[in-house]
Design an enzyme around this catalytic site. Structure first.
Site, mmCIF file in Angstrom:
data_model
loop_
_atom_site.group_PDB
_atom_site.id
_atom_site.type_symbol
_atom_site.label_atom_id
_atom_site.label_comp_id
_atom_site.label_asym_id
_atom_site.label_seq_id
_atom_site.Cartn_x
_atom_site.Cartn_y
_atom_site.Cartn_z
ATOM 1 N N LYS A 53 0.849 -1.204 0.000
ATOM 2 C CA LYS A 53 0.000 0.000 0.000
ATOM 3 C C LYS A 53 0.884 1.254 0.000
ATOM 4 C CE LYS A 53 -3.856 -2.361 2.278
ATOM 5 N NZ LYS A 53 -4.600 -2.670 3.512
ATOM 6 N N GLN A 97 -4.401 -1.581 9.817
ATOM 7 C CA GLN A 97 -4.417 -2.898 9.173
ATOM 8 C C GLN A 97 -5.037 -3.935 10.114
ATOM 9 O OE1 GLN A 97 -3.615 -3.414 5.994
ATOM 10 N NE2 GLN A 97 -3.995 -5.602 6.086
ATOM 11 N N ASP A 120 -10.860 3.139 4.519
ATOM 12 C CA ASP A 120 -11.162 1.709 4.404
ATOM 13 C C ASP A 120 -12.670 1.479 4.261
ATOM 14 O OD1 ASP A 120 -9.182 -0.269 4.331
ATOM 15 O OD2 ASP A 120 -8.645 0.052 6.432
HETATM 16 N N1 GUN Z 1 -7.074 -6.692 6.319
HETATM 17 C C1 GUN Z 1 -7.461 -7.397 5.240
HETATM 18 N N2 GUN Z 1 -7.973 -6.567 4.313
HETATM 19 C C2 GUN Z 1 -7.909 -5.322 4.819
HETATM 20 C C3 GUN Z 1 -8.280 -4.040 4.317
HETATM 21 O O1 GUN Z 1 -8.805 -3.871 3.217
HETATM 22 N N3 GUN Z 1 -8.034 -3.002 5.162
HETATM 23 C C4 GUN Z 1 -7.490 -3.160 6.385
HETATM 24 N N4 GUN Z 1 -7.314 -2.076 7.131
HETATM 25 N N5 GUN Z 1 -7.143 -4.332 6.874
HETATM 26 C C5 GUN Z 1 -7.353 -5.406 6.095
#
Ligand code: GUN
Length: 295
Positions: A53, A97, A120
């Site tokens: 990311k 995350q 998110d």
């Molecule tokens: N863990 C798995 N997928 C995601 C996501 O799209 N965002 C976040 N913050 N954590 C995740």
């Protein structure tokens, strides 16, 4: 039949180019879209996601702030950090995350994020806005799946979409988005506890596999000519692979590709779209900030 392989990487690069252009338009105003990325603990999969990311943000000439916290970090400490980031005008988006260590409440943490920075799309306000069809941030993976369906011109209106999985991150929001008027699919949600699961998944003109189990969807579970979207990213041991594992989706790829009309590979299908849609949300958050527009 042999399926068209959906090139999520190529489509994600198109989205990212557009995001970069939008970010560039904010530059004369001294605004660099910035995402704060918080990782608690050292889960290797989570670490590789956040690294990807941050790399993508840099490539779009956007900024990231990297917070790597010990697995022992207390919930109060994390909530205090989120409070500071909520108040920080240089930060347009906040991403924590998931999953978090079990001593921290994901619900409390997600709810602590200012919805205007919830790129998110996990905050209850964002979820409510999505369900009501109001403006707000859409969750990245479900949004990415919709973009893939649109880009490939896969017919959705009147189609039966079967969503296998009911997580807050993928299954639930995706089922909701697919039933929106502009997509107009008829949606069934099922899961690993569903009775006679293959009889349900076989009904899907569109089958979304998001159960988190490697190879769960075998060819006998798929309708001939279906669009099969594989959201699963499972690490399976592979002594022949450099890292000792390889990534495998929820779909038994080879045999299913013989039967489906479209299929997403793993890796290179949905994964890159998740990142692209995150970047799109970050630039959108910065644009809203610049325009003083409410969430
Ligand atoms: N863990 C798995 N997928 C995601 C996501 O799209 N965002 C976040 N913050 N954590 C995740």
């Amino acid at each position: 039949m042999s399926a068209i392989v959906i090139d999520g990487k190529a489509i994600s690069l198109k989205v990212r180019e557009e995001v970069k252009r939008r970010a560039g338009k904010l530059e004369p105003r001294g605004i660099v879209p910035c995402l704060a990325v918080i990782l608690v603990g050292e889960d290797p999969a989570s670490l590789s996601y956040v690294t990807a990311k941050e790399k993508a943000l840099a490539e779009a000439e956007m900024a990231s702030r990297d917070y790597r916290l010990a697995a022992s970090t207390g919930e109060d400490e994390l909530l205090a950090l989120i409070g500071r980031l909520n108040a920080d005008e240089q930060v347009h988006g906040i991403l924590v995350q998931l999953p978090l260590p079990s001593h921290i409440s994901e619900e409390r943490v997600i709810t602590a994020i200012d919805p205007r920075k919830d790129v998110d799309g996990f905050h209850p306000v964002s979820v409510g806005n999505m369900v009501l069809g109001r403006p707000g941030f859409l969750p990245c993976t479900p949004h990415g799946v919709l973009v893939l369906l649109r880009e490939l011109r896969i017919p959705t209106a009147g189609a039966h979409a079967v969503v296998l999985g009911r997580s807050n991150i993928v299954g639930k929001p995706l089922a909701n988005l697919l039933s929106r008027r502009d997509v107009n699919a008829t949606v069934t949600i099922c899961h690993t506890g569903t009775k006679e699961l293959p009889s349900i998944t076989r009904q899907g003109d569109i089958l979304i596999a998001a159960a988190g189990r490697a190879g769960l969807v075998t060819a006998d579970m798929v309708k001939e000519g279906a669009a099969v979207i594989d959201v699963g990213v499972n690490r399976v041991a592979d002594s022949g692979a450099k890292k000792g594992y390889r990534l495998r989706g929820d779909v038994d790829y080879g045999p299913v590709a013989e039967k489906a009309a479209w299929i997403t590979p793993v890796p290179g299908g949905v994964g890159p779209m998740t990142i692209a849609m995150l970047l799109q949300n970050v630039v959108e958050a910065a644009e809203r900030f610049a325009g003083g527009r409410p969430c």
